[in-house]
Design an enzyme around this catalytic site. Structure first.
Site, PDB file in Angstrom:
ATOM      1  N   ASP A 289       0.805  -1.045   0.057  1.00 50.77           N
ATOM      2  CA  ASP A 289       0.072  -0.046   0.130  1.00 50.77           C
ATOM      3  C   ASP A 289       0.943   1.375   0.056  1.00 50.77           C
ATOM      4  O   ASP A 289       2.097   1.154   0.326  1.00 50.77           O
ATOM      5  CB  ASP A 289      -0.766   0.004   1.147  1.00 50.77           C
ATOM      6  CG  ASP A 289      -2.325   0.899   1.072  1.00 50.77           C
ATOM      7  OD1 ASP A 289      -2.859   0.714   1.815  1.00 50.77           O
ATOM      8  OD2 ASP A 289      -1.904   1.659   0.282  1.00 50.77           O
TER       9      ASP A 289
HETATM   10  C1  GLC Z   1      -4.370   4.214  -0.202  1.00 53.78           C
HETATM   11  C2  GLC Z   1      -5.298   3.113   0.529  1.00 53.78           C
HETATM   12  C3  GLC Z   1      -5.211   2.166  -0.811  1.00 53.78           C
HETATM   13  C4  GLC Z   1      -5.190   2.804  -2.160  1.00 53.78           C
HETATM   14  C5  GLC Z   1      -4.052   3.365  -2.204  1.00 53.78           C
HETATM   15  C6  GLC Z   1      -3.472   3.909  -3.564  1.00 53.78           C
HETATM   16  O1  GLC Z   1      -3.565   4.808   1.084  1.00 53.78           O
HETATM   17  O2  GLC Z   1      -4.872   2.582   1.754  1.00 53.78           O
HETATM   18  O3  GLC Z   1      -6.594   1.372  -0.439  1.00 53.78           O
HETATM   19  O4  GLC Z   1      -5.386   1.818  -2.955  1.00 53.78           O
HETATM   20  O5  GLC Z   1      -3.625   4.320  -1.187  1.00 53.78           O
HETATM   21  O6  GLC Z   1      -4.372   5.163  -3.629  1.00 53.78           O
END
Ligand code: GLC
Length: 734
Positions: A289
Site C-alpha cells: 500500500d
Molecule cells: C491508500 C489506500 C489504498 C489505495 C492506495 C492507492 O492509502 O490505503 O486503499 O488503493 O492508497 O491510492
C-alpha cells in the site's frame, strides 16, 4: 488469471533478456510527484479533494500536470513498470514512451482506485453488499472495468474485501461489512466482474485484493492501528475473503498498513509467503500500500529504508508503491547477497505474467473512439441504469411506523437538510472520477419524480442549525423529509470517529422537526453504521440510504414514493451508542450471554445487543416463514422453508441461512451466515427457499490453522435477518 503456455514462455523469454536494473524497474510503482504548486503526497491530494479544499476539477488539473514530468527518462530507461494516472491521453503518451522508447518495450501497468465505479459511480460497498445480489456485484464491477480501461487504467485497486466489525473505522464504508460469508461472495463476484477476460481487452482489468490482511480489525477502530488475533480468528474471519478471491483468479493483492501480531503485513512472511503464495498458491503479484515499505521503519521492524526493502522483498512483497525503496536499494541488496536473484526473478515473473495476461503487449492503448465517448459528459445509458438499479436495491428500510411510507405525490413535502440539496455528496468515499453534472441530489430526484417539494437546508453535518428555517419548514406541509448523515470526508480512509452519532447538530434539528407533530421521514446519507438510540426511539420512519452514487436522488425518490419497494438489508450491525463498538452478530456466546440479569455480558448504561442487526431490513410488505425442514444427505444438508408475502404489495425478501456449531474444540459463533436466496413474491404468493449446505463448509480453523469438521449438535436457522429466525437442531457425524 490463467496464462497460456505461449504467454508463459513470453514471460520467461523477456525475463532472460532483462538487466537487473530493468527487473527492478518492473517492481517500482511511481506514485505521482505532484507539481503545479501542490508539493504534497498523492494521498494528501486525495484528502484535499475529498474534504473540499480543492475542487474535483483542480484535482484533475494537478494530476494531469503531475504526470507531465512523470520521470519520462525513467520510463525510457525501463526504471518504471507501473503508475497511477486516470487520464487516457496521458496514459497513451506514457505507454508509447515505454513501448517505443525503452529497450524491451514492456508496457506499463496503470493502476487507480476504482472502488465503486469510475464515472458511473454506484453505491459504496457497505451499501451494495446489503443487496445480497451476487449477479449485481459482478455487473457493477464489469461496468467499472470497462470505464477504467477506457481511461487507460488496466489495474484497479479493488475490491476492498476487509471484513470489518467496528463502525468507528472510517473504511467500513469501502468493504462488504461484518460477515465473512457475504464478504467471500462479494469478493468472488467482484473478481469475476473486473477480470472478465474476453477477446476484447478493453473490457477487463486486473483486480487487486485489499488490504491483505485483517486491516479492518484495527484496535479501537482507529485507522492504521495495530491488529492482534489468534490464528483461528485470522483463518476463520479475515483470510477467507482473500482465499476465495484468489481461487476465483485474482491477479494482484495489496498488502495492508497494519502490523498483525507484531509483524507489519508489508513484511510478513507468514501471511505473504506461507499463506498467500504457499497455501493459496497465489500466481499474481503483491503490491505494497502507499508508502507501506517506508513505514516499516516507523513501525519499528526495520532499521532503515534498505532494511525495510530487504525484509519486504524476502517476505514476498513484489512491487513497491510510491517509496522508490526498491529502485534505490534492491541492486545493492542483490549484489551483497541479502536478496537472491531467484527472489527478484520470482517477483518480476509475477508482474510480467499479469501484464501479458492483460493483453498489454497487443493492446496497450485506449482507442480514440472510446476516449471520445467519455469526453462528452453523457454516460452510456446502460451504465446509468446499472447505477440506479444498484442504488435502489441498496436502500434499507429500518423503520416505518403507521405505514407513513410510501408517500403520495399529492402530499406537500418539506425537504430538510443540507445533504439533500448537495449533489457533490452522493458518491461516497473513494470515488474521484465522477462529474458533478452526472450526480442527482435527493432534492433533484424528488423534483424529477414530480414531487410537490419545498427545500429548507436548515443544517447539516457541520455547523449550526437555522431555527427560523426549521420552523418555516414545519409549516404548510403534509410531511417532512429530513436528510441527515455524513459528508463524504467523514468516512473512508483516515476517517475514524470515536463518536458515531449523527455529526453536528442534526439530532437537535430532528428534535425540532418531531416537535412540530408533522410526520417526519428521516433519510440517512452516511458511510458507516451510526449510533441511533434517540432516533430509533423517536423517529417514526428511518430509511438508510448510505452514499448511493450518481443516481442517489433518483433512487431515494423512487423508494419514498413506492415506485420501488425497498429490499436492502444491513451488511453491518448498527449500535445504539458508540461505546458498543465493535458490535457484530456472529460473536461467541460467552458463559454469560447478555440479558437483563445483572451478572451477564451487558452494560449498565447501554443495551448489549445491536439496535439493528446484520441482515435486517423492512419492506412495504410483510413476509411469513414456516414449514422449515432440514434433511441430511451424505455430503450435505438440504434446508427448505416456505416464505409467504402476507402484505399488500409485491416485494423481494432475502432469505438467510445461518448455522451454529453448538459445541466445538474452540467456541464457535452463535450464528454464522452460510447462504442467502432472494425471493420475489407477489401479494399472497408462497415460495419455497431451498438451500444446500455442504458438510465440508460446516467446519472451522483451530489455533494451529487446521481445518476441523467435528461431530456434534448443530443448530440451523433461516429468517429475514440474523435475529428473527426459525431453528432446527441436527446432530451430525462427518
Ligand atoms: C491508500 C489506500 C489504498 C489505495 C492506495 C492507492 O492509502 O490505503 O486503499 O488503493 O492508497 O491510492
Amino acid at each position: 488469471m490463467q496464462l497460456t503456455e505461449a504467454q508463459k514462455s513470453k514471460v520467461e523469454d523477456l525475463l532472460n533478456q532483462m538487466t537487473l536494473e530493468e527487473k527492478i524497474g518492473q517492481m517500482n510503482l511511481e506514485s505521482p510527484s505532484i507539481v503545479g504548486g501542490f508539493e504534497v503526497p498523492f494521498e494528501e491530494l486525495i484528502e484535499m479533494m475529498t474534504d473540499g479544499r480543492i475542487s474535483q476539477e483542480e484535482f484533475q488539473r494537478i494530476m494531469s500536470e503531475a504526470t507531465r514530468d512523470f520521470h519520462e527518462d525513467d520510463i525510457r530507461a525501463g526504471r518504471v513498470g507501473s503508475m497511477m494516472v486516470d487520464d487516457p491521453r496521458k496514459n497513451n503518451e506514457l505507454q508509447k514512451i515505454a513501448i517505443e522508447e525503452s529497450r524491451l518495450g514492456i508496457p506499463l501497468i496503470i493502476g487507480f482506485d476504482v472502488i465503486h465505479g469510475f464515472r458511473s459511480v454506484y453505491p459504496i460497498a457497505i451499501a451494495e453488499a446489503g443487496t445480497f445480489d451476487e449477479e449485481l456485484f459482478e455487473r457493477t464491477a464489469h461496468m467499472a472495468a470497462k470505464e477504467a480501461r477506457a481511461h487507460g487504467i488496466n489495474w484497479t485497486f479493488a475490491p476492498m474485501i476487509d471484513v470489518a466489525r467496528d463502525a468507528r473505522w472510517g473504511r467500513v464504508s469501502e468493504g462488504p461489512g461484518e460477515d465473512t460469508y457475504l464478504g467471500t461472495c462479494f469478493a468472488k463476484a467482484k473478481v469475476r466482474g473486473l477480470q472478465n477476460q474476453t477477446e476484447n481487452s478493453q473490457e477487463y482489468v486486473a483486480a487487486c485484493l485489499k488490504h491483505y490482511v485483517a486491516y479492518g480489525a484495527c484496535e479501537s477502530g482507529r485507522d492504521y492501528n495495530t491488529t492482534n488475533m489468534s490464528m483461528s480468528q485470522l483463518h476463520n474471519v479475515y483470510l477467507p475473503t482473500f482465499k476465495a478471491a484468489v481461487e476465483e483468479g485474482a491477479a494482484t493483492v495489496m498488502a495492508s498498513f497494519n502490523d498483525l501480531n507484531g509483524v507489519p503485513c508489508t513484511v510478513n512472511p507468514y501471511t505473504l509467503r506461507t499463506v498467500l503464495k504457499g497455501l493459496y498458491k497465489f500466481p499474481g503479484f503483491v503490491v505494497s500500500d502507499a508508502n507501506g515499505i517506508k513505514e516499516c521503519v516507523v513501525h519499528g521492524i526495520a532499521e532503515d529504508d534498505a532494511d525495510a526493502g530487504e525484509q519486504a522483498i524476502n517476505a514476498g512483497l513484489d512491487m513497491d508503491m510510491g517509496t522508490n525503496i526498491y529502485k534505490d536499494h534492491l541492486a545493492n541488496l542483490a549484489e551483497s547477497g541479502k536478496v537472491t536473484m531467484d527472489t527478484i526473478n520470482d517477483a518480476v515473473r509475477r508482474i510480467l505474467s499479469v501484464k501479458v495476461w492483460l493483453g498489454l503487449f497487443e493492446n496497450p492503448y485506449v482507442p480514440e473512439e472510446i476516449m471520445q465517448q467519455y469526453e462528452e459528459d453523457r454516460l452510456p445509458g446502460e451504465h446509468v441504469s446499472i447505477t440506479l438499479e444498484a442504488a435502489q436495491k441498496s436502500i434499507v428500510l429500518l423503520k416505518n411506523d403507521d405505514q407513513i411510507l410510501p408517500l403520495s405525490r399529492s402530499q406537500k413535502i418539506s425537504l430538510v437538510g443540507e445533504l439533500a440539496g448537495n449533489a457533490e455528496e452522493v458518491c461516497g468515499a473513494w470515488a474521484m472520477s465522477w462529474k458533478r453534472e452526472n450526480c442527482v441530489s435527493i432534492l433533484a430526484g424528488l423534483k424529477n419524480a414530480g414531487a410537490d417539494v419545498n427545500y429548507f437546508p436548515c443544517g447539516g453535518p457541520e455547523g449550526n442549525i437555522n431555527e427560523e428555517e426549521i420552523s418555516k419548514a414545519t409549516e404548510d406541509c403534509d410531511v417532512i423529509v429530513a436528510v441527515v448523515g455524513e459528508l463524504i470526508s467523514m468516512s473512508g480512509e483516515a476517517s475514524s470517529k470515536a463518536n458515531i452519532e449523527l455529526p453536528g447538530k442534526q439530532r437537535e434539528m430532528l428534535k425540532r422537526l418531531v416537535a412540530s407533530r408533522k410526520p417526519v421521514v428521516t433519510v440517512l446519507m452516511n458511510g458507516r453504521p451510526l449510533a441511533l438510540d434517540w432516533e430509533a426511539e423517536n423517529l417514526p420512519v428511518i430509511v438508510e440510504s448510505w452514499h448511493l452514487g450518481i443516481q442517489m436522488g433518483t433512487a431515494v425518490a423512487s423508494v419514498l414514493f413506492g415506485d420501488v419497494n425497498p429490499s436492502g438489508k444491513l451488511s453491518s450491525s448498527f449500535p445504539s451508542v458508540s461505546g458498543q463498538c465493535p458490535i457484530y452478530y456472529n460473536h461467541p456466546s460467552t458463559g454469560r450471554p447478555g440479558s437483563k440479569s445483572k451478572f451477564t455480558s451487558r452494560y449498565l448504561d447501554a443495551p448489549f445487543d445491536a439496535l439493528y442487526p446484520f441482515g435486517y431490513g423492512l419492506s412495504y410488505t410483510t413476509f411469513a416463514y414456516d414449514d422449515m425442514k432440514v434433511t441430511e444427505g451424505n455430503d450435505e444438508l438440504q434446508v427448505t422453508v416456505d416464505v409467504t408475502n402476507t402484505g399488500a404489495v409485491a416485494g423481494t425478501e432475502t432469505v438467510q441461512l445461518y448455522m451454529q456449531d453448538v459445541t466445538g474444540s474452540i467456541v464457535r459463533p452463535v450464528k454464522e451466515l452460510k447462504g442467502f436466496i432472494k425471493l420475489e413474491l407477489k401479494v399472497g404468493e408462497i415460495k419455497k427457499a431451498m438451500f444446500t449446505l455442504k458438510k465440508q463448509d460446516m467446519g472451522f480453523y483451530d489455533n494451529d490453522s487446521n481445518y476441523l469438521l467435528e461431530d456434534g449438535l448443530f443448530r440451523i436457522y433461516v429468517g429475514g435477518n440474523s435475529r428473527e429466525c426459525l431453528c432446527e437442531e441436527i446432530r451430525i457425524t462427518f
